[in-house]
Design a protein around this motif. Structure first.
Motif, mmCIF file in Angstrom:
data_model
loop_
_atom_site.group_PDB
_atom_site.id
_atom_site.type_symbol
_atom_site.label_atom_id
_atom_site.label_comp_id
_atom_site.label_asym_id
_atom_site.label_seq_id
_atom_site.Cartn_x
_atom_site.Cartn_y
_atom_site.Cartn_z
ATOM 1 N N ALA A 197 21.527 -12.525 -0.165
ATOM 2 C CA ALA A 197 20.584 -11.431 0.062
ATOM 3 C C ALA A 197 20.421 -10.583 -1.195
ATOM 4 O O ALA A 197 19.310 -10.166 -1.534
ATOM 5 N N GLY A 198 21.520 -10.337 -1.900
ATOM 6 C CA GLY A 198 21.433 -9.580 -3.151
ATOM 7 C C GLY A 198 20.619 -10.304 -4.205
ATOM 8 O O GLY A 198 19.827 -9.697 -4.921
ATOM 9 N N LEU A 199 20.817 -11.617 -4.299
ATOM 10 C CA LEU A 199 20.019 -12.399 -5.245
ATOM 11 C C LEU A 199 18.543 -12.378 -4.873
ATOM 12 O O LEU A 199 17.677 -12.212 -5.726
ATOM 13 N N TYR A 200 18.253 -12.555 -3.590
ATOM 14 C CA TYR A 200 16.867 -12.646 -3.125
ATOM 15 C C TYR A 200 16.134 -11.316 -3.220
ATOM 16 O O TYR A 200 14.954 -11.272 -3.561
ATOM 17 N N LEU A 201 16.821 -10.217 -2.925
ATOM 18 C CA LEU A 201 16.148 -8.922 -2.877
ATOM 19 C C LEU A 201 16.303 -8.088 -4.139
ATOM 20 O O LEU A 201 15.506 -7.166 -4.347
ATOM 21 N N LEU A 202 17.292 -8.384 -4.986
ATOM 22 C CA LEU A 202 17.532 -7.520 -6.141
ATOM 23 C C LEU A 202 17.435 -8.244 -7.483
ATOM 24 O O LEU A 202 16.645 -7.865 -8.338
ATOM 25 N N VAL A 203 18.233 -9.270 -7.662
ATOM 26 C CA VAL A 203 18.399 -9.875 -8.980
ATOM 27 C C VAL A 203 17.157 -10.657 -9.418
ATOM 28 O O VAL A 203 16.597 -10.403 -10.497
ATOM 29 N N VAL A 204 16.717 -11.594 -8.606
ATOM 30 C CA VAL A 204 15.582 -12.442 -8.998
ATOM 31 C C VAL A 204 14.285 -11.637 -9.125
ATOM 32 O O VAL A 204 13.549 -11.815 -10.108
ATOM 33 N N PRO A 205 13.956 -10.713 -8.192
ATOM 34 C CA PRO A 205 12.731 -9.932 -8.387
ATOM 35 C C PRO A 205 12.738 -9.073 -9.645
ATOM 36 O O PRO A 205 11.715 -8.966 -10.330
ATOM 37 N N LEU A 206 13.874 -8.481 -9.983
ATOM 38 C CA LEU A 206 13.939 -7.699 -11.227
ATOM 39 C C LEU A 206 13.746 -8.587 -12.446
ATOM 40 O O LEU A 206 13.009 -8.231 -13.375
ATOM 41 N N ALA A 207 14.392 -9.734 -12.444
ATOM 42 C CA ALA A 207 14.216 -10.665 -13.564
ATOM 43 C C ALA A 207 12.766 -11.124 -13.645
ATOM 44 O O ALA A 207 12.200 -11.234 -14.752
ATOM 45 N N LEU A 208 12.138 -11.356 -12.520
ATOM 46 C CA LEU A 208 10.741 -11.782 -12.498
ATOM 47 C C LEU A 208 9.811 -10.680 -12.997
ATOM 48 O O LEU A 208 8.867 -10.948 -13.747
ATOM 49 N N PHE A 209 10.064 -9.439 -12.599
ATOM 50 C CA PHE A 209 9.277 -8.314 -13.108
ATOM 51 C C PHE A 209 9.330 -8.261 -14.631
ATOM 52 O O PHE A 209 8.303 -8.149 -15.304
ATOM 53 N N PHE A 210 10.524 -8.313 -15.187
ATOM 54 C CA PHE A 210 10.658 -8.173 -16.628
ATOM 55 C C PHE A 210 10.163 -9.413 -17.366
ATOM 56 O O PHE A 210 9.648 -9.306 -18.478
ATOM 57 N N TRP A 211 10.287 -10.582 -16.760
ATOM 58 C CA TRP A 211 9.732 -11.806 -17.362
ATOM 59 C C TRP A 211 8.218 -11.704 -17.458
ATOM 60 O O TRP A 211 7.617 -12.025 -18.480
ATOM 61 N N MET A 212 7.572 -11.245 -16.375
ATOM 62 C CA MET A 212 6.113 -11.109 -16.385
ATOM 63 C C MET A 212 5.666 -10.062 -17.401
ATOM 64 O O MET A 212 4.662 -10.240 -18.080
ATOM 65 N N ASN A 213 6.414 -8.978 -17.494
ATOM 66 C CA ASN A 213 6.052 -7.925 -18.442
ATOM 67 C C ASN A 213 6.161 -8.414 -19.885
ATOM 68 O O ASN A 213 5.334 -8.067 -20.730
#
Length: 83
Positions: A25-41
């Motif tokens: 749940a932590g990976l799905y809701l916290l870690v991967v979305p943050l990494a995806l946000f910064f990757w897109m930016n």
């Protein structure tokens, strides 16, 4: 009933399963979305067609986590300076 007696009443396998669900749940809701946000930016203007398609697929897959962080992150492009 305190926490220690409650934990002693639960089997070791159940605790491991609960911990595994917590990590997922932590990976799905916290870690991967943050990494995806910064990757897109970072890569927005350099992405190729396939990479953009994969990123959009990840945004769809991790949408609940993206919604959690969307109100707090302002990753707009910097623009052209003062107009």
């Amino acid at each position: 009933m305190d926490l220690l007696t409650l934990l002693n009443g639960i089997s070791q396998q159940s605790l491991l399963a609960i911990a595994a669900y917590g990590v997922l749940a932590g990976l799905y809701l916290l870690v991967v979305p943050l990494a995806l946000f910064f990757w897109m930016n970072k890569r927005w203007h350099q992405m190729g067609n396939i990479e953009r398609l994969l990123v959009y697929g990840c945004v769809f897959l991790f949408f609940p986590g993206m919604v959690v962080f969307a109100p707090f992150l302002n990753l707009r492009m910097s623009g052209q300076g003062e107009v």
